[in-house]
Enzyme design. Structure first.
Site, PDB file in Angstrom:
ATOM      1  N   CYS A 100       0.837  -1.194   0.000  1.00 48.48           N
ATOM      2  CA  CYS A 100       0.000   0.000   0.000  1.00 48.48           C
ATOM      3  C   CYS A 100       0.880   1.256   0.000  1.00 48.48           C
ATOM      4  O   CYS A 100       0.585   2.235  -0.681  1.00 48.48           O
ATOM      5  CB  CYS A 100      -0.909  -0.028   1.220  1.00 48.48           C
ATOM      6  SG  CYS A 100      -2.029   1.367   1.286  1.00 48.48           S
ATOM      7  N   CYS A 200      -4.554  -2.149   5.497  1.00 52.84           N
ATOM      8  CA  CYS A 200      -4.218  -0.760   5.259  1.00 52.84           C
ATOM      9  C   CYS A 200      -5.396  -0.066   4.579  1.00 52.84           C
ATOM     10  O   CYS A 200      -5.721  -0.365   3.437  1.00 52.84           O
ATOM     11  CB  CYS A 200      -2.985  -0.748   4.363  1.00 52.84           C
ATOM     12  SG  CYS A 200      -2.691   0.771   3.530  1.00 52.84           S
TER      13      CYS A 200
END
Length: 395
Positions: A100, A200
């Site tokens: 991410c 995330c």
């Protein structure tokens, strides 16, 4: 006044990041990333991103900075979620947080920020950056955060020099209690907010249920392998070269159903990962069972009793060249070169002494002590002192 765009997540760390930059005289803009809105895979009726974006908005209003939301859910699905499903299907265990950062926050998000005229992007990561000069060129160093308990440099192990040149980490010099204190002294709504768990930016999604959306359950056997059986398979041959020894130490033990006894059933080998203890639902053993290997092709899980079972340990690992990344490109090894480093194979693991060996096809990481649950698809990160110099995907 340099313009900084802060990824305001609705948590205390990014709130204090924005506050500190404003105090330092930067022109600060808050941007909330919406990365997920497929409600079919959220597990509860809570809508975490809505709550988080409201908190981020209130922090921006309190600080008197402009605020907007950007929808990155399409890129997130493509670059993170699809990749994760793909990796789990292959029997590897990806790290969505590292990805991410590399793919979303410091790539897609950073490009949006630069288009908005930003000089820098800032995030609430507990890590630091400094810049040195080598041969007249600036070289950016990624350093561990001062708070050893919260250091998040590992999650940024895939960043490039280009990305680092545009990044600020204002809370890297602070500890978590200091960050909370600043937030509460300035009446920021996020001062007491708990740290987010889960993927995330997806929020309150639990991984097994998330995976079940795409990877269908499929009943298979759980096999327990005795320690002696593993030790027999791992008898050390004589080696003619260092490469032979490294290859042997980095190799997984291969198991077959005849190596142990069936002790239970599972709903899909691709939901499980090496070193895992929870979720097996097998009782009656003197010591708890740990997963020592999964076989997604045959849908089998191999387990061993106790956290010291020899099936959990390996002394070396391998990273292929195409999955090797040097944050410090100037330190990249050439074939046959070696380097002493400290390394970790998961976020909270204490740093371990290791030697890097660069060979034709990739890089061996040879640990001084055998490591538990070296897991394909996870990231190994290398450090010199407090500087993270490179990383790679364990193959």
């Amino acid at each position: 006044m340099k313009r900084v765009i802060v990824g305001l997540s609705g948590g205390v760390d990014s709130s204090v990041t924005a506050y500190l930059l404003k105090e330092q005289g930067y022109d600060v803009i808050g941007l909330f990333m919406k990365n997920w809105h497929d409600d079919s895979v959220t597990i509860s009726n809570e809508c975490p991103w809505l709550e988080d974006s409201n908190d981020a908005l209130m922090v921006a209003e309190k600080l008197g900075i402009p605020f907007q939301t950007v929808d990155l859910s399409e890129q997130y699905k493509e670059r993170i979620v699809d990749y994760m499903f793909n990796e789990y299907e292959r029997g590897r265990t990806p790290n969505p947080d590292v990805l991410c950062n590399r793919e979303i926050k410091f790539d897609v998000f950073m490009k949006i920020a630069l288009d908005l005229g930003a000089d820098y992007v800032a995030t609430g990561h507990y890590c630091r950056k400094d810049t040195i000069e080598i041969k007249g060129k600036p070289v950016h160093r990624l350093l561990a955060g001062v708070d050893g308990n919260k250091d998040q440099s590992y999650f940024l192990c895939q960043l490039s020099q280009e990305q680092l040149s545009r990044t600020l980490f204002p809370i890297g010099e602070l500890t978590k209690p200091e960050v909370r204190k600043i937030a509460s002294e300035n009446n920021l709504i996020t001062a007491e907010k708990k740290d987010s768990q889960g993927l995330c930016f997806i929020g309150k999604v639990r991984l097994p249920e998330f995976l079940q959306q795409k990877l269908k359950p499929k009943e298979g056997q759980i096999i327990e392998v005795a320690a002696e059986e593993v030790l027999q398979k791992r008898t050390t041959p004589t080696f003619n070269t260092k490469n032979e020894e490294l290859a042997f130490n980095a190799q997984k033990v291969s198991y077959s159903p005849t190596d142990g006894k069936v002790v239970g059933k599972h709903q899909g080998a691709h939901y499980f990962t090496k070193g895992q203890r929870k979720g097996l639902n097998v009782g009656g053993t003197p010591e708890p069972l740990f997963i020592i290997e999964t076989d997604v092709d045959k849908n089998l899980i191999y387990t061993g009793q106790g956290k010291n079972h020899p099936g959990l340990f390996r002394k070396a690992l391998f990273v292929t060249n195409d999955e090797l990344h040097w944050v410090r490109e100037d330190l990249a090894l050439k074939v046959d070169q070696t380097m002493e480093v400290m390394a970790r194979i998961r976020y909270r693991q204490p740093l371990q002494k290791a030697t890097l060996y660069q060979v034709d096809g990739g890089l061996y990481v040879d640990f001084n002590q055998p490591q538990s649950a070296i897991t394909e698809g996870q990231f190994v990160a290398f450090y010199q002192g407090e500087e993270l110099i490179g990383s790679g995907v364990i193959s």
